[in-house]
Design a protein around this motif. Structure first.
Motif, PDB file in Angstrom:
ATOM      1  N   VAL A 135       0.857  -1.189   0.000  1.00  0.00           N
ATOM      2  CA  VAL A 135       0.000   0.000   0.000  1.00  0.00           C
ATOM      3  C   VAL A 135       0.895   1.242   0.000  1.00  0.00           C
ATOM      4  O   VAL A 135       1.878   1.311   0.740  1.00  0.00           O
ATOM      5  CB  VAL A 135      -0.930   0.011   1.226  1.00  0.00           C
ATOM      6  CG1 VAL A 135      -1.717   1.321   1.290  1.00  0.00           C
ATOM      7  CG2 VAL A 135      -1.883  -1.179   1.181  1.00  0.00           C
ATOM      8  N   ARG A 136       0.560   2.202  -0.843  1.00  0.00           N
ATOM      9  CA  ARG A 136       1.340   3.438  -0.914  1.00  0.00           C
ATOM     10  C   ARG A 136       0.395   4.635  -0.905  1.00  0.00           C
ATOM     11  O   ARG A 136      -0.810   4.498  -1.112  1.00  0.00           O
ATOM     12  CB  ARG A 136       2.196   3.470  -2.179  1.00  0.00           C
ATOM     13  CG  ARG A 136       1.398   3.458  -3.461  1.00  0.00           C
ATOM     14  CD  ARG A 136       2.279   3.586  -4.690  1.00  0.00           C
ATOM     15  NE  ARG A 136       1.492   3.573  -5.920  1.00  0.00           N
ATOM     16  CZ  ARG A 136       0.854   4.622  -6.418  1.00  0.00           C
ATOM     17  NH1 ARG A 136       0.897   5.799  -5.778  1.00  0.00           N
ATOM     18  NH2 ARG A 136       0.163   4.532  -7.544  1.00  0.00           N
ATOM     19  N   THR A 137       0.947   5.787  -0.658  1.00  0.00           N
ATOM     20  CA  THR A 137       0.161   7.016  -0.661  1.00  0.00           C
ATOM     21  C   THR A 137      -0.236   7.360  -2.096  1.00  0.00           C
ATOM     22  O   THR A 137       0.597   7.345  -3.000  1.00  0.00           O
ATOM     23  CB  THR A 137       0.960   8.172  -0.040  1.00  0.00           C
ATOM     24  OG1 THR A 137       1.318   7.818   1.297  1.00  0.00           O
ATOM     25  CG2 THR A 137       0.126   9.446  -0.026  1.00  0.00           C
ATOM     26  N   VAL A 138      -1.512   7.694  -2.278  1.00  0.00           N
ATOM     27  CA  VAL A 138      -2.057   7.981  -3.602  1.00  0.00           C
ATOM     28  C   VAL A 138      -2.168   9.485  -3.770  1.00  0.00           C
ATOM     29  O   VAL A 138      -2.679  10.191  -2.893  1.00  0.00           O
ATOM     30  CB  VAL A 138      -3.445   7.326  -3.763  1.00  0.00           C
ATOM     31  CG1 VAL A 138      -4.084   7.717  -5.082  1.00  0.00           C
ATOM     32  CG2 VAL A 138      -3.319   5.808  -3.645  1.00  0.00           C
ATOM     33  N   ASP A 139      -1.682   9.984  -4.911  1.00  0.00           N
ATOM     34  CA  ASP A 139      -1.775  11.416  -5.177  1.00  0.00           C
ATOM     35  C   ASP A 139      -2.654  11.739  -6.388  1.00  0.00           C
ATOM     36  O   ASP A 139      -2.901  12.908  -6.677  1.00  0.00           O
ATOM     37  CB  ASP A 139      -0.383  12.027  -5.381  1.00  0.00           C
ATOM     38  CG  ASP A 139       0.390  11.380  -6.525  1.00  0.00           C
ATOM     39  OD1 ASP A 139      -0.182  10.516  -7.229  1.00  0.00           O
ATOM     40  OD2 ASP A 139       1.566  11.732  -6.709  1.00  0.00           O
ATOM     41  N   ASP A 140      -3.131  10.716  -7.082  1.00  0.00           N
ATOM     42  CA  ASP A 140      -4.001  10.912  -8.243  1.00  0.00           C
ATOM     43  C   ASP A 140      -5.458  10.895  -7.794  1.00  0.00           C
ATOM     44  O   ASP A 140      -5.912   9.921  -7.186  1.00  0.00           O
ATOM     45  CB  ASP A 140      -3.761   9.817  -9.275  1.00  0.00           C
ATOM     46  CG  ASP A 140      -4.687   9.935 -10.467  1.00  0.00           C
ATOM     47  OD1 ASP A 140      -4.458  10.804 -11.319  1.00  0.00           O
ATOM     48  OD2 ASP A 140      -5.678   9.160 -10.518  1.00  0.00           O
ATOM     49  N   GLN A 141      -6.175  11.958  -8.095  1.00  0.00           N
ATOM     50  CA  GLN A 141      -7.532  12.084  -7.575  1.00  0.00           C
ATOM     51  C   GLN A 141      -8.480  11.028  -8.136  1.00  0.00           C
ATOM     52  O   GLN A 141      -9.333  10.511  -7.409  1.00  0.00           O
ATOM     53  CB  GLN A 141      -8.083  13.481  -7.855  1.00  0.00           C
ATOM     54  CG  GLN A 141      -9.457  13.727  -7.238  1.00  0.00           C
ATOM     55  CD  GLN A 141      -9.656  15.182  -6.900  1.00  0.00           C
ATOM     56  OE1 GLN A 141      -9.367  15.612  -5.795  1.00  0.00           O
ATOM     57  NE2 GLN A 141     -10.138  15.940  -7.871  1.00  0.00           N
ATOM     58  N   SER A 142      -8.359  10.693  -9.396  1.00  0.00           N
ATOM     59  CA  SER A 142      -9.244   9.681  -9.979  1.00  0.00           C
ATOM     60  C   SER A 142      -9.051   8.332  -9.297  1.00  0.00           C
ATOM     61  O   SER A 142     -10.022   7.655  -8.938  1.00  0.00           O
ATOM     62  CB  SER A 142      -8.996   9.555 -11.486  1.00  0.00           C
ATOM     63  OG  SER A 142      -9.330  10.742 -12.159  1.00  0.00           O
ATOM     64  N   ALA A 143      -7.787   7.948  -9.104  1.00  0.00           N
ATOM     65  CA  ALA A 143      -7.509   6.691  -8.408  1.00  0.00           C
ATOM     66  C   ALA A 143      -7.992   6.748  -6.966  1.00  0.00           C
ATOM     67  O   ALA A 143      -8.539   5.766  -6.438  1.00  0.00           O
ATOM     68  CB  ALA A 143      -6.009   6.390  -8.458  1.00  0.00           C
ATOM     69  N   ALA A 144      -7.808   7.893  -6.330  1.00  0.00           N
ATOM     70  CA  ALA A 144      -8.228   8.040  -4.939  1.00  0.00           C
ATOM     71  C   ALA A 144      -9.748   7.888  -4.794  1.00  0.00           C
ATOM     72  O   ALA A 144     -10.229   7.236  -3.868  1.00  0.00           O
ATOM     73  CB  ALA A 144      -7.777   9.392  -4.398  1.00  0.00           C
TER      74      ALA A 144
END
Length: 344
Positions: free
Chosen positions: A273-282
């Protein structure tokens, strides 16, 4: 080898979208009596009383014209609704599901869905067919009612207006008051009138309090080493996915199918698991988190702590309430996952 969610491509007919509109497994057996009102927060007990009265009134034959619940204005169509507004983890979904269970009408004449499921239904059936399908019911409950773009604003406002005209009773929850919908999401004055008209269809009932998922409980458990995530992914209904592969797969599956994606699953394991910075993926992860929470599925996760799933920039943006809700729910499910490993 454990199965992977990333290998699943559920084929879901539109008819199932309606048939599945019942309280999810986590809330299948809840009631007003099982709601744990905080004695230090009077609005919680008041909300129980208001929701209980609303449910009882649905079976009295008065339809949507019961004056005690309907503040009519010249712009409003006949109809009545109750809107439970509050922060995360104060039990709004519990109350909404309790209202659904308590309403004295046959189960086949009442629906319970999330806002996303409602918009997905309209996309699958078409607007006119959705109005016809929902108009056959006495009660429609919509959980996590949030409008994220102008198109959904018009769609849902018009849909609820048509249902109100046909006497359907409406109940909803959200983390945002109806007359604040759209704030921080889009600056479109042309849609403000639609938002205000929508708010007039509901009596707002505030539910205050702190997130019960964290009330008196420890913070999110530490991530599990990826090797343990994999080695403990054994047994029927246990899935094992690499986080990046799963997030990529979610982009190829319509969000209306995220629930069926979890059919037969009893525990989910995620490596890396990693930090997500893409809004669509989030936002896709938010929908998945909701479906996991609905089904009460423990999550065993390695990588970064789940409370760092989204970047600070996303948490400060217009969708922050969705992201905080997802973190709250995933934290609760990760506790369950950690407990399940401890019992092995």
């Amino acid at each position: 080898m454990p199965s992977r969610l990333a290998d699943r491509r559920p084929d879901v007919p539109a008819s199932r979208l309606v048939a599945d509109m019942v309280p999810p497994p986590r809330f299948r057996d809840v009631s007003f009596e099982s709601y744990r009102a905080d004695p230090d927060v009077p609005s919680q007990a008041a909300a129980v009383a208001a929701a209980r009265a609303f449910a009882a009134a649905i079976g009295d034959g008065a339809g949507g014209r019961r004056r005690g619940w309907f503040r009519r204005t010249p712009d409003e169509a006949p109809g009545a609704g109750i809107y439970l507004d509050g922060g995360f983890g104060v039990g709004k979904t519990h109350l909404l599901a309790s209202l659904w269970h308590a309403a004295p009408v046959p189960a086949e004449r009442k629906l319970f869905c999330t806002f996303v499921e409602l918009t997905n239904l309209a996309g699958a059936l078409g607007f006119a067919a959705t109005v016809e399908a929902l108009s056959a019911h006495r009660l429609v409950c919509v959980d996590e009612f949030e409008l994220d773009d102008p198109g959904d604003t018009v769609l849902v406002s018009t849909l609820l207006g048509r249902l109100s005209e046909r006497g359907v009773r409406l109940a909803a929850t959200s983390n945002t008051l109806p007359d604040q919908l759209g704030e921080g999401r889009f600056a479109a004055a042309d849609f403000l009138r639609e938002i205000q008209r929508l708010s007039g269809r509901f009596t707002v009932v505030r539910v205050d309090g702190e997130d019960y998922r964290h009330r008196g409980l420890p913070s999110a458990p530490s991530p599990v080493p990826d090797a343990v995530v994999a080695s403990s992914a054994v047994g029927d209904g246990v899935t094992l996915d690499d986080f990046d592969a799963l997030t990529a797969h979610l982009a190829t599956v319509h969000p209306s199918r995220y629930g069926p994606l979890l059919d037969g699953v009893r525990r989910v394991h995620l490596r890396g698991v990693r930090t997500v910075d893409d809004q669509s993926a989030a936002l896709r992860l938010v929908v998945l988190a909701d479906r996991l929470y609905d089904r009460d599925l423990p999550v065993v996760a390695g990588g970064v702590p789940l409370d760092r799933l989204f970047t600070p920039e996303l948490l400060a943006g217009g969708y922050r309430k969705k992201y905080f809700r997802a973190v709250s729910r995933l934290t609760a499910l990760s506790r369950d996952g950690a407990a399940s490993l401890g019992s092995r």
